[in-house]
Design a protein around this motif. Structure first.
Motif, PDB file in Angstrom:
ATOM      1  N   ARG A   1       9.285  90.750  -2.667  1.00 43.15           N
ATOM      2  CA  ARG A   1       8.390  91.328  -1.667  1.00 43.15           C
ATOM      3  C   ARG A   1       7.380  90.291  -1.213  1.00 43.15           C
ATOM      4  NH1 ARG A   1       3.439  94.196  -2.560  1.00 43.15           N
ATOM      5  NH2 ARG A   1       2.483  93.804  -4.568  1.00 43.15           N
TER       6      ARG A   1
ATOM      7  N   ARG B   1       3.780 104.749   5.435  1.00 45.88           N
ATOM      8  CA  ARG B   1       4.908 103.806   5.421  1.00 45.88           C
ATOM      9  C   ARG B   1       4.412 102.366   5.311  1.00 45.88           C
ATOM     10  NH1 ARG B   1       9.763 105.982   6.103  1.00 45.88           N
ATOM     11  NH2 ARG B   1       9.943 107.988   7.133  1.00 45.88           N
TER      12      ARG B   1
ATOM     13  N   SER C   1       4.939  99.802   2.047  1.00 51.69           N
ATOM     14  CA  SER C   1       5.435  98.436   2.182  1.00 51.69           C
ATOM     15  C   SER C   1       4.455  97.436   1.576  1.00 51.69           C
ATOM     16  CB  SER C   1       5.665  98.121   3.663  1.00 51.69           C
ATOM     17  OG  SER C   1       6.165  96.817   3.806  1.00 51.69           O
TER      18      SER C   1
END
Length: 188
Positions: free
Chosen positions: A77, A156, A160
């Motif tokens: 990530r 959302r 993330s």
């Protein structure tokens, strides 16, 4: 087991003031701020090396790219680093002897890299010394996500930023407070 406490800006200031009067203040300040200002997990912070946060020209990266081995879910990530955190990282780098890009960013008193568990215990001790009841090594992440949610950032985007694969996980992190409720009813 109750969730980790989310900190108000005043409580975070209290913790930072407490850190300033203890040994390893620069290191401990930056480790804590990486959880509060970038939403990083303690294990992710412990895994960082100099090459993760510094560009070849010596400047601080705007994005920290974590590989799968550095994350809880074993999925790579990107952690976005805001300007004030980049400034803090730069100040820290000026204080430490920088020789190798593969060197751990944060070292224990024995000059070894922190394990996730040791860093967790260190963070919990920092909060205890500051007198913040209910705060744990996870408080930074919860505070980061809650603060952004209170500013209207969608779930959302929050998922993330947190590295969550499910928005349900992210929603559990958000601590709804009276200030958020007051702002919400003003929109009616």
């Amino acid at each position: 087991m109750p969730q980790a406490k989310t900190l108000t800006p005043k409580e975070l200031r209290r913790v930072l003031d407490s850190i300033a009067s203890n040994s390893h203040s620069a290191r401990n300040r930056l480790m804590l701020l990486m959880t509060h200002w970038a939403g990083m997990r303690v294990g992710e912070v412990a895994s960082l090396s100099l090459h993760d946060i510094r560009n070849p020209d010596g400047s601080v990266k705007q994005e920290i790219r974590l590989d799968a081995a550095q994350t809880k879910g074993k999925y790579a990530r990107v952690v976005f680093v805001n300007e004030r955190l980049r400034k803090e990282i730069g100040l820290y780098l000026q204080k430490i002897e920088v020789k190798s890009g593969s060197r751990p960013l944060f070292s224990t008193q024995k000059r070894a890299a922190f394990s996730a568990n040791t860093l967790c215990q260190t963070m919990n001790a920092i909060y205890r010394r500051a007198g913040i009841e209910g705060a744990t090594s996870h408080s930074g992440r919860r505070s980061f996500i809650t603060m952004l949610a209170s500013k209207g950032i969608g779930v959302r985007v929050l998922a993330s930023l947190a590295g969550h694969r499910s928005i349900a996980t992210t929603q559990a992190y958000i601590d709804v407070n009276d200030e958020m409720k007051r702002a919400a009813v003003e929109l009616a």
